[in-house]
Design a protein around this motif. Structure first.
Motif, PDB file in Angstrom:
ATOM      1  N   TYR A 440       0.794  -1.238   0.000  1.00 40.82           N
ATOM      2  CA  TYR A 440       0.000   0.000   0.000  1.00 40.82           C
ATOM      3  C   TYR A 440       0.828   1.291   0.000  1.00 40.82           C
ATOM      4  CZ  TYR A 440      -3.846  -3.150   1.050  1.00 40.82           C
ATOM      5  OH  TYR A 440      -4.776  -4.164   0.995  1.00 40.82           O
ATOM      6  N   GLU A 462      -0.567   6.226   6.915  1.00 41.28           N
ATOM      7  CA  GLU A 462      -0.645   6.138   5.458  1.00 41.28           C
ATOM      8  C   GLU A 462      -1.981   5.554   5.016  1.00 41.28           C
ATOM      9  OE1 GLU A 462       1.923   6.852   2.786  1.00 41.28           O
ATOM     10  OE2 GLU A 462       2.151   8.239   4.471  1.00 41.28           O
ATOM     11  N   GLN A 466      -4.843   7.619   2.951  1.00 39.63           N
ATOM     12  CA  GLN A 466      -5.338   7.093   1.671  1.00 39.63           C
ATOM     13  C   GLN A 466      -6.865   7.022   1.679  1.00 39.63           C
ATOM     14  OE1 GLN A 466      -3.344   3.379   0.762  1.00 39.63           O
ATOM     15  NE2 GLN A 466      -1.319   4.324   0.945  1.00 39.63           N
ATOM     16  N   LYS A 470      -9.384   9.203  -0.871  1.00 43.33           N
ATOM     17  CA  LYS A 470     -10.388   8.564  -1.729  1.00 43.33           C
ATOM     18  C   LYS A 470     -11.702   9.328  -1.703  1.00 43.33           C
ATOM     19  CE  LYS A 470      -8.562   3.847  -1.594  1.00 43.33           C
ATOM     20  NZ  LYS A 470      -8.751   2.474  -1.078  1.00 43.33           N
TER      21      LYS A 470
END
Length: 591
Positions: A440, A462, A466, A470
């Motif tokens: 990832y 992280e 992420q 999104k």
């Protein structure tokens, strides 16, 4: 609640210069220091200069207070002694639920890993949370103590946490204890960084070659002043405080002093500075820290403000420094002087700084305290004498903030969950973290150098960010001033044990600098700030359980300029046994 004055009720310093705040101040005023060159101490292969406490004098003082030398470690005895004597002449009942104890330290009882200095087993004492429980247990305080472990700014950050706790209305008094003792572990760490001077330190001087270390405990007790008493109050109050990050490097300060300037800007906003007498700086006598502070004062238009540093008298007392130097500065302004910077002779920084080798008279009712630390953290505090607060508003309000939690990541040694959705994983423990990184992230090779705590926090953040991206939220939420606040129990115990094994077994006693840097649990917050260019507050707090983590993060959200907080519970008991539950809190009107 509406803000009320937060005032100093009592204080006490224990240092090699003496017992009591006044005794320490008088020693400094007469130019005394206990910095000495030690050769062969603890079997260390290189000499070093430090200020060490006399164990016989400490033992005598502890016996006078009925502090059992066989029950409490040297670190704990110091903390108890300072707090007991600070509370002695007050009517405060330390066993009350309205009293919160806050311990500030960088490494606590880490010397127990060595096994040579004290006949104590690490069990029950090694973790800072355990040591804090020993301290508060002596006072029979029923509350869970809060530990601030934020590198060199720990003592200042602890005072900020005390302000927040009192402003929340949950407590009436906060007992802040800054304390650290030296050990081969700590000395070797600073030696590995090439940060120690072989001679007494010379802050801001052109011939400065590094810092000296010191031992001390300093306690300050804060309380809320009744509104009726404000008009006639003549003591000290803490007006404002801020912590900000450089987002530059975990072991070197920003060349533009970005974090320090942001902390100063927050503290000085809307204030009447006409009563500002001086600034007490960190003044470690290292090449880059002194330069950074000079740059910060120049950028903020404070170059003409009298400045001084106290490391030439006490050495760098680590977690105690922020409290100790605050108290000595209060004594100095009560006396109408700015103290000399011992060791300074000729300026050795690129920007003008109004510093002197002599005591000088000053006029004013307020002073600034400035510090910086590993992990890119910077702290600024503003203190005022008497009832006139140098601010555009009458008191610091407890701001009502609407908030919303967005996105949550939960990681353990066997699972990864993002917003309630289980991610497919391979392996367990460190193997699982490596899989998550490669699957990832994959673009931050520094990951492989990190200790287990940093790896866990980095990966959890992280995955969290992420999830935020999104939804496109990062386009609408100001993130530059995002705070990063992590709370845990075990701190950097894994890195501590690995480092101790290295210095006990290696032919070269001083390992790589990064090995020592990662023994500071706040480095994880610095890593996240660097990765994402966050300049907001970064703080590492320790406590036994995650029960009130959300309230600690919510308090940080109320700080001026902070629009969101990334943080939560982050704990690594051993490399293959860990847990992270972190999330993002946003101010509702910025979602």
């Amino acid at each position: 609640m509406v803000g009320r004055m937060i005032v100093k009720l009592a204080d006490y310093i224990v240092s090699p210069l003496g017992m009591g705040t006044r005794a320490n101040y008088e020693a400094v005023k007469t130019g005394q220091t206990r910095l000495r060159r030690y050769e062969g101490l603890w079997g260390l292969p290189e000499p070093f200069v430090a200020s060490l406490l006399d164990d016989n004098l400490l033992a005598t003082a502890c016996r006078a207070e009925d502090i059992d030398l066989n029950v409490y470690t040297r670190f704990e005895r110091l903390a108890i002694l300072a707090a007991a004597r600070a509370l002695q002449h007050t009517s405060i009942r330390p066993e009350s639920r309205e009293v919160l104890f806050i311990l500030a330290s960088t490494k606590g009882n880490v010397g127990l890993l060595d096994g040579r200095q004290e006949p104590f087993e690490p069990s029950g004492h090694l973790l800072l949370t355990e040591a804090a429980r020993q301290v508060t247990g002596w006072f029979r305080n029923p509350n869970e103590p809060l530990v601030v472990c934020n590198a060199c700014i720990s003592g200042m950050d602890a005072q900020l946490e005390a302000m927040r706790a009192l402003e929340s209305g949950r407590y009436r008094q906060a007992v802040v204890i800054g304390v650290d003792v030296l050990s081969p572990f700590i000395v070797s760490g600073f030696q590995s960084l090439k940060a120690l001077s072989a001679e007494p330190c010379r802050p801001f001087d052109e011939d400065r070659t590094g810092l000296n270390l010191g031992e001390a405990a300093a306690c300050v007790v804060y309380g809320l002043l009744d509104e009726k008493a404000e008009a006639t109050f003549h003591g000290w109050s803490v007006v404002d405080a801020a912590v900000r990050n450089d987002a530059y490097h975990v072991s070197s300060p920003s060349k533009t002093a970005e974090g320090a300037c942001r902390a100063l800007r927050s503290v000085l906003a809307e204030k009447d500075l006409s009563g500002l007498a001086f600034v007490n700086v960190h003044g470690t006598a290292t090449l880059f820290n002194d330069e950074m502070e000079a740059v910060a004062l120049d950028r903020m238009g404070l170059s003409d403000l009298p400045a001084n540093g106290l490391k030439g008298y006490f050495g760098h007392t680590l977690g105690a420094a922020g409290v100790l130097e605050t108290l000595i500065s209060m004594e100095a302004l009560d006396d109408g002087i700015v103290l000399a910077t011992r060791g300074f002779e000729y300026p050795g920084v690129s920007r003008r700084i109004n510093i002197s080798a002599e005591h000088r008279p000053v006029a004013g009712s307020a002073f600034l305290k400035l510090m910086a630390g590993f992990g890119g953290c910077n702290a600024a505090l503003l203190f005022c004498k008497g009832g006139t607060i140098p601010t555009a508003y009458s008191s610091r309000p407890w701001e009502a903030v609407s908030e919303r939690v967005s996105h949550t990541v939960h990681l353990t040694e066997c699972e990864a969950v993002v917003d309630g959705r289980f991610l497919p994983v391979e392996g367990q423990g460190q193997a699982l973290l490596k899989f998550l990184y490669q699957t990832y992230v994959g673009d931050y090779p520094k990951f492989y150098k990190m200790d287990p705590l940093c790896k866990l926090g980095f990966l959890a953040s992280e995955l969290l960010l992420q999830a935020e991206e999104k939804e496109g939220q990062s386009r609408f939420i100001p993130c530059e001033d995002r705070a990063v606040v992590m709370v845990g129990r075990s701190a950097s115990i894994c890195a501590d044990r690995a480092y101790q094994q290295t210095i006990q077994s290696a032919d070269d006693f001083y390992p790589s600098p990064s090995a020592f840097i990662y023994t500071l649990p706040n480095i994880v917050t610095g890593e996240i700030a660097m990765r994402n260019h966050y300049h907001g507050e970064t703080t590492c707090l320790l406590q036994e359980t995650p029960g009130n983590v959300h309230s600690l993060l919510s308090r940080a959200l109320r700080a001026p300029g902070i629009q969101s907080v990334l943080g939560g519970w982050l704990d690594v008991a051993d490399p293959d046994r860990f847990e992270a539950t972190i999330y993002i809190i946003n101010r509702a009107n910025h979602i």
